[in-house]
Design a protein around this motif. Structure first.
Motif, PDB file in Angstrom:
ATOM      1  N   VAL A  79       0.816  -1.245  -0.029  1.00  5.99           N
ATOM      2  CA  VAL A  79       0.103  -0.005  -0.061  1.00  5.99           C
ATOM      3  C   VAL A  79       0.973   1.195   0.067  1.00  5.99           C
ATOM      4  O   VAL A  79       1.655   1.289   1.126  1.00  5.99           O
ATOM      5  CB  VAL A  79      -1.199  -0.045   1.142  1.00  5.99           C
ATOM      6  N   THR A  94      -6.831   4.664  -0.186  1.00  3.81           N
ATOM      7  CA  THR A  94      -5.469   4.018  -0.220  1.00  3.81           C
ATOM      8  C   THR A  94      -5.314   3.336  -1.431  1.00  3.81           C
ATOM      9  O   THR A  94      -6.131   3.021  -2.352  1.00  3.81           O
ATOM     10  CB  THR A  94      -5.366   3.003   0.795  1.00  3.81           C
ATOM     11  N   ALA A 400       0.032   3.269   5.726  1.00  5.57           N
ATOM     12  CA  ALA A 400      -0.017   2.429   4.576  1.00  5.57           C
ATOM     13  C   ALA A 400       1.319   1.769   4.593  1.00  5.57           C
ATOM     14  O   ALA A 400       2.399   2.479   4.785  1.00  5.57           O
ATOM     15  CB  ALA A 400      -0.336   3.341   3.322  1.00  5.57           C
ATOM     16  N   ALA A 406      -3.040  -1.493   5.535  1.00  8.73           N
ATOM     17  CA  ALA A 406      -3.245  -0.173   6.096  1.00  8.73           C
ATOM     18  C   ALA A 406      -3.699  -0.448   7.445  1.00  8.73           C
ATOM     19  O   ALA A 406      -4.570  -1.252   7.622  1.00  8.73           O
ATOM     20  CB  ALA A 406      -4.244   0.634   5.173  1.00  8.73           C
TER      21      ALA A 406
END
Length: 416
Positions: A79, A94, A400, A406
């Motif tokens: 991420v 995200t 992230a 996340a």
């Protein structure tokens, strides 16, 4: 300064732009933002190969503790970016290596919107100023804009390799910087467009100033330009000895946009007056070398910078793990807060002297800039933290990570 070069607008044909955006009377309503723009044909930039070079850590981190309140696990790759919706701070977006972005609730992790159709890793994902739109951009240069309420894609465009994406602070206008040095600006969803051209090197960072009329852009050759968004010309060009001696890595502005802080791989942070275009301060940590660097000559790159909102303090964070707190008025180093691994990102709290950092060791830390002491540390990721954001009240942070997750952390301090 070469006025011809700095004010060039990329158009194919003999079309003429009247006023693209009236920024003197800025309102969020789309009707007040742009005059008519004739049809413009853009070259097809094609696809660029994905450069699969990411952060690496020496030791694999073990998930011995998890301080998070919630883990978002929908992504199937690293991420790369996270941001909160500016109106309510209740939604996160995200973007990841799985070529997707997700809009989800920070309270329970429920997905409200899945942004699909990207061709490469989504490295930019941000809400518009009124939280009604989300822009997602991938490394190949495909940018999409989504309406959160209806969960529809309302606009898309393809540029060259994407470096950054930024919404206007008070209008549905989107800016992007690309690998070929261009900065693009669109009115959404109409798509009226203008480009700000410069020498053919990457436009590595960009930010619209709070007045909504200017943008500051940093480039791969160390140059910094302040652009007039309405007229399309560069008001100031900081280069040569005044500019950086290496690629720009980060930039930030203070609350009123009168000062910009820039960071570079040359190991320096520079303070620039946006009205005069003059460099009014230079900050560096002497003797720093990037940890694990094989090249002894490699400077200690500045990775992230920021201004404190309530005190005349700035923070400069380095690849060797140093967080330096400087007094803005005297330009004296007040504190040196050491991390075990390189710092990726920092963020000041809106209404305190607390600055948060995330680093390659997978931890989020809160520091009191007045004392230089660490207030708290949050763990739970099993890989490096690549981005994070803190809400307005500074009660939670969303991170992230390269571990495909996340996380939402509740931030507790004795004074709250």
């Amino acid at each position: 300064m070469d006025n011809t070069e700095e004010s060039a607008i990329e158009l194919h044909g003999d079309e003429e732009i009247i006023d693209v955006i009236d920024l003197n009377d800025m309102e969020p309503g789309p009707d007040d933002l742009a005059d008519d723009l004739e049809d413009v044909d853009f070259d097809d930039p094609g696809n660029a190969e994905y450069d699969d070079e990411g952060w690496e850590t020496e030791d694999e981190m073990e998930a011995e503790q998890d301080d998070s309140e919630l883990t978002f696990s929908k992504h199937t790759g690293s991420v790369f970016c996270v941001s909160l919706d500016p109106v309510t701070n209740s939604l996160a977006v995200t973007g990841g290596e799985d070529d997707k972005a997700y809009v989800w609730r920070v309270s329970d992790g429920e997905v409200l919107l899945e942004c699909t159709g990207h061709k490469d890793s989504v490295t930019c994902a941000k809400f518009s100023h009124d939280s009604s739109l989300v822009a997602s951009g991938d490394m190949s240069g495909l940018i999409k804009v989504w309406k959160v309420e209806t969960k529809e894609e309302i606009w898309s465009f393809e540029v060259g390799d994407l470096e950054w994406l930024e919404w206007h602070p008070c209008a549905p206008v989107l800016l992007a910087g690309t690998n070929d040095g261009n900065v693009w600006m669109w009115k959404i969803p109409g798509g009226d467009c203008r480009t700000f051209q410069s020498s053919a090197c990457q436009a590595t960072n960009g930010k619209v100033l709070p007045d909504g009329k200017r943008a500051v852009v940093g480039y791969d050759d160390g140059t910094v330009r302040v652009w007039d968004l309405k007229h399309g010309n560069a008001i100031h060009v900081i280069k040569g000895q005044d500019g950086h001696q290496g690629a720009l890595t980060c930039l930030a502005c203070n609350k009123d946009g009168s000062l910009v802080l820039t960071g570079s791989v040359d190991g320096c942070a520079k303070l620039i007056n946006t009205v005069t275009g003059k460099v009014v301060g230079v900050f560096s940590v002497e003797g720093g070398k990037a940890k694990g660097s094989k090249d002894e000559e490699e400077s200690n790159s500045v990775e992230t910078v920021g201004f404190c909102n309530i005190l005349p303090l700035i923070a400069v964070a380095y690849l060797d793990g140093t967080l330096a707190i400087y007094d803005l008025s005297t330009q004296v180093l007040r504190h040196r807060c050491q991390h075990e691994a390189g710092i990726v990102h920092l963020q000041w709290e809106d209404s305190s002297s607390v600055v948060s950092t995330c680093s390659l060791d997978g931890a989020l830390r809160l520091w009191d800039a007045r004392s230089g002491n660490m207030l708290s540390e949050y763990r739970g990721h099993t890989a490096e933290v690549l981005d994070f954001t803190v809400n307005r009240e500074a009660t939670l942070a969303v991170t992230a990570s390269g571990d495909n997750q996340a996380k939402v952390f509740c931030l507790q301090r004795p004074d709250r």
